[in-house]
Design a protein around this motif. Sequence first.
Motif, PDB file in Angstrom:
ATOM      1  N   GLN A  95       0.863  -1.282  -0.038  1.00 54.69           N
ATOM      2  CA  GLN A  95       0.017  -0.019  -0.031  1.00 54.69           C
ATOM      3  C   GLN A  95       0.860   1.187   0.119  1.00 54.69           C
ATOM      4  OE1 GLN A  95      -3.061  -0.011   3.096  1.00 54.69           O
ATOM      5  NE2 GLN A  95      -3.726   1.946   2.502  1.00 54.69           N
ATOM      6  N   THR A  96       0.557   2.165  -0.953  1.00 58.00           N
ATOM      7  CA  THR A  96       0.943   3.725  -0.787  1.00 58.00           C
ATOM      8  C   THR A  96      -0.236   4.446  -0.483  1.00 58.00           C
ATOM      9  OG1 THR A  96       0.643   4.072  -3.061  1.00 58.00           O
ATOM     10  CG2 THR A  96       2.625   2.863  -2.474  1.00 58.00           C
ATOM     11  N   ASP A  97      -0.005   5.827  -0.574  1.00 57.28           N
ATOM     12  CA  ASP A  97      -0.940   6.673  -0.467  1.00 57.28           C
ATOM     13  C   ASP A  97      -2.161   6.591  -1.300  1.00 57.28           C
ATOM     14  OD1 ASP A  97       0.470   7.797   1.996  1.00 57.28           O
ATOM     15  OD2 ASP A  97       1.104   9.345   0.905  1.00 57.28           O
ATOM     16  N   SER A  98      -1.846   6.066  -2.572  1.00 60.79           N
ATOM     17  CA  SER A  98      -2.750   6.017  -3.540  1.00 60.79           C
ATOM     18  C   SER A  98      -3.122   4.876  -4.298  1.00 60.79           C
ATOM     19  CB  SER A  98      -2.395   7.133  -4.710  1.00 60.79           C
ATOM     20  OG  SER A  98      -1.323   6.706  -5.170  1.00 60.79           O
ATOM     21  N   THR A 125      -7.057   5.266  -5.187  1.00 62.98           N
ATOM     22  CA  THR A 125      -7.659   6.533  -4.811  1.00 62.98           C
ATOM     23  C   THR A 125      -8.183   7.313  -5.905  1.00 62.98           C
ATOM     24  OG1 THR A 125      -5.710   7.691  -4.170  1.00 62.98           O
ATOM     25  CG2 THR A 125      -6.503   6.663  -2.369  1.00 62.98           C
TER      26      THR A 125
END
Length: 156
Positions: A95-98, A125
């Motif tokens: 997982q990353t921020d997006s 996202t």
Amino acid sequence: MRRRQILTASAMAMAGLAGCTGGDSTNEADTEGSPVVTTVEEFYTTLYENNDIEGANAMYHPDTESREMRPSDFEPFGGIESIKATIVSTEVVSQTDSTAEVHVEVTYNTPLGSATNEDWLTMRTNDGEWFVDYYLSDEARSDMSQAEIEEVMNQS
């Protein structure tokens, strides 16, 4: 184009459950209640508990190349209303921020029988909300090479 075939097979394979057995993922640690896992759970609830194909399609990322699911995708199993799905466990693999990759162990019950499969989803996202980008079922992955799987899973 092979990629379009993969995406079509992936969408149709959501109902391709008969005779398949899945992985034995047991990782539930630290993923319950995370926004990405909540979205995955809502996707399965919308599709299989609420029998809402259009609602599940609305949970795909606006820029996804996955085709929309259709009622006919589920007809071989008695229609969407005949398929029950229970999430056994989820694992956020990366997982990353997006973006995120999530593996979901799901027990499916249909008029044709039961199976526990491991589905793989990539999430992305949009305006701060998580959406499904790609879905690869156990069945779809069994027909693909490792390079093809990696290509699809790294699209996000």
